[in-house]
Structure formats: structure tokens, C-alpha cells
Scaffold this motif. Structure first.
Motif, PDB file in Angstrom:
ATOM      1  N   ALA A 140      -5.766   4.440  -3.304  1.00  0.00           N
ATOM      2  CA  ALA A 140      -4.693   3.300  -3.300  1.00  0.00           C
ATOM      3  C   ALA A 140      -5.161   2.094  -3.097  1.00  0.00           C
ATOM      4  O   ALA A 140      -5.062   0.919  -3.833  1.00  0.00           O
ATOM      5  N   ARG A 141      -6.220   1.830  -2.131  1.00  0.00           N
ATOM      6  CA  ARG A 141      -6.582   0.561  -1.659  1.00  0.00           C
ATOM      7  C   ARG A 141      -7.531  -0.056  -2.742  1.00  0.00           C
ATOM      8  O   ARG A 141      -7.581  -1.178  -3.164  1.00  0.00           O
ATOM      9  N   LEU A 181       0.866  -1.210   0.147  1.00  0.00           N
ATOM     10  CA  LEU A 181       0.170   0.141  -0.090  1.00  0.00           C
ATOM     11  C   LEU A 181       0.877   1.114  -0.158  1.00  0.00           C
ATOM     12  O   LEU A 181       0.690   2.233  -0.658  1.00  0.00           O
ATOM     13  N   GLU A 191      -5.807  -6.629  -2.955  1.00  0.00           N
ATOM     14  CA  GLU A 191      -6.244  -6.082  -1.688  1.00  0.00           C
ATOM     15  C   GLU A 191      -5.938  -6.597  -0.381  1.00  0.00           C
ATOM     16  O   GLU A 191      -5.925  -6.065   0.621  1.00  0.00           O
ATOM     17  N   ALA A 251      -2.103  -5.740   0.988  1.00  0.00           N
ATOM     18  CA  ALA A 251      -1.904  -4.391   1.151  1.00  0.00           C
ATOM     19  C   ALA A 251      -0.421  -4.058   2.214  1.00  0.00           C
ATOM     20  O   ALA A 251       0.251  -3.021   1.877  1.00  0.00           O
ATOM     21  N   ASP A 252      -0.608  -4.902   3.335  1.00  0.00           N
ATOM     22  CA  ASP A 252       0.312  -4.746   4.575  1.00  0.00           C
ATOM     23  C   ASP A 252       1.502  -5.544   4.267  1.00  0.00           C
ATOM     24  O   ASP A 252       2.392  -5.561   5.089  1.00  0.00           O
ATOM     25  N   LEU A 270      -5.177  -1.616  -5.627  1.00  0.00           N
ATOM     26  CA  LEU A 270      -4.557  -2.800  -4.950  1.00  0.00           C
ATOM     27  C   LEU A 270      -5.876  -3.889  -5.486  1.00  0.00           C
ATOM     28  O   LEU A 270      -5.525  -4.895  -5.640  1.00  0.00           O
TER      29      LEU A 270
END
Length: 237
Positions: free
Chosen positions: A130-131, A108, A140, A143-144, A134
Motif C-alpha cells: 500500500a505504501r 493509507l 508517499e 499517507a497519514d 502511494l
């Protein structure tokens, strides 16, 4: 699909190195080219034909020594560095063979990078965009994750999402599938095509892969610093 509009126009574009020196050499010899928002084009040519130089001109990473380059109708050759940087940041997205993600940043955060550089702390709206990107590239749930926790194809999809973060009018892809296996390359290519259709973002793909070039709607061939053919669904140009 939004109305087709001119995105890029080159008029007699020239580039020389070592200007005024005995070893001066001209690499681009009066290139004329137009890309519209609906274009999904391949730029091909042998090594040493000037493809990288032309891509640097189009991406506003270097200045031509003759002719003019219009981006969104704006002439750019006499712009100062600050103006060129601002225009490049807002209108052009880049995807390379090697993704160039920042290893210490999550997926992200890497997607957010163009906004972080330009504006600093992202807004809630920017985070949502941004999400959403993704999600568009099917990541999605990742993201992390850090880049080294993603496959090569997933990293390239993050790079594509990052390139689209500013909703550019032009996406430049330099050998975007050259480091991927055949199946993953096909998936990445389809992503580029989908965003071309969805966002009305002109796409120019530099590739040595003739199979990839043939699947584009338009094939522009550069030889010795000159466009020798420009073929597409709408016929030769």
C-alpha cells in the motif's frame, strides 16, 4: 512488459429489465468484446446507449440475461453472488468520477480498504504494498492525511492506488477525470496508462470527453446497446 493475455471476453451479452413483463426492455443486444492485458481502451457513446449497463456487467455488479462473460477465462453468468463477489474483489479495480474515499480514514487506510474488507488486519507485506502504491502515485508523504486534507487530484490518485491494491487484471474507470481540471485530469490519465504498461492491467475508460477517448489506444463505440465500431492502433476489430 509481461506476455499479452486475454482478460475479458463477452459473447453475445444481453441484458433485459422487467423480464416477462409487458414493459420488458432489452438494453444490451448481443455484445461481443474482448480485452487483453495490453489494452488501454475507451468506451464511448451517447447518453442512453447502454454504457453504464455494460460497465455493470463487466464489473460483475449485475448479471446478464443472455450470452456469456468470461473473466480470466472463467465463465461468470451462472456464478452465485459469493463467487462473483470473490472474483470481482480479486480481479477488478474500480475508479469513479467521484473518488468515494472514506473521510474518517487516512490515505493509507483508504488504499488498504480492499484488503481490510477481504482479510481484516493487514500484514506487514500488505502495508508495504500500500505504501509502495502511494509512492507510485506521488503521495508517499501524505499517507497519514485524511481525504479533506488532500486536493481533488490527490484524492483521485488515492482512489487509483486503492483500485490497484489487489493487482487486478482489469481496471474499470468511469469518467475518472470528469471532476478534475484539465492539467490534473491529464496527470491522472497518465497514471492509468503507466499502470497499464507496468502491471499488464487492462484498462477500460468510460468517458464523454472526445479528447480523452482519442488519446486511448482503442475506442469502442456503443449505440443503442450495440457496439457499432471498435477502432484502435491495431486497426478495426
Amino acid at each position: 512488459m509481461s506476455e499479452v493475455r486475454e482478460v475479458l471476453r463477452l459473447e453475445g451479452l444481453r441484458k433485459s429489465y422487467n423480464m416477462g413483463q409487458p414493459n420488458e426492455v432489452e438494453v444490451l443486444h448481443g455484445v461481443d468484446l474482448r480485452l487483453d492485458s495490453a489494452d488501454f481502451a475507451a468506451l464511448v457513446g451517447p447518453s442512453g446507449s447502454g454504457k453504464s449497463t455494460l460497465l455493470n456487467m463487466i464489473g460483475l455488479l449485475d448479471s446478464p440475461t443472455g450470452g456469456e462473460l468470461y473473466l480470466g477465462g472463467r465463465p461468470t453468468r451462472t456464478m452465485d453472488d459469493e463467487a462473483r463477489t470473490a472474483l470481482r474483489g480479486s480481479q477488478i479495480g474500480f475508479v469513479f468520477q467521484f473518488h468515494h474515499l472514506i473521510g474518517a480514514f487516512t490515505a493509507l487506510e483508504n488504499v488498504l480498504m480492499p484488503v481490510l474488507v477481504a482479510q481484516g488486519r493487514p500484514s506487514r507485506e500488505t502495508l508495504d504494498i500500500a505504501r509502495g502504491l502511494l509512492a507510485d502515485v506521488g503521495l508517499e508523504k501524505f499517507a497519514d492525511r485524511l481525504p479533506d486534507q488532500l486536493s481533488g487530484g490527490q484524492q483521485q490518485r488515492v482512489a487509483i492506488a486503492r483500485a490497484l491494491m489487489t493487482r487486478p487484471s482489469l481496471l474499470l474507470a468511469d469518467e475518472p477525470t470528469g471532476n478534475l481540471d484539465t492539467r490534473t485530469a491529464a496527470d491522472v490519465f497518465q497514471l492509468l496508462r503507466r499502470f497499464n504498461e507496468q502491471f499488464g492491467c487492462a484498462v477500460l475508460v468510460v468517458t464523454h470527453d472526445p479528447r480523452l477517448a482519442e488519446t486511448c489506444d482503442r475506442k469502442i463505440t456503443l449505440v443503442d446497446g450495440r457496439i457499432v465500431s471498435d477502432e484502435g492502433m491495431r486497426g478495426d476489430r
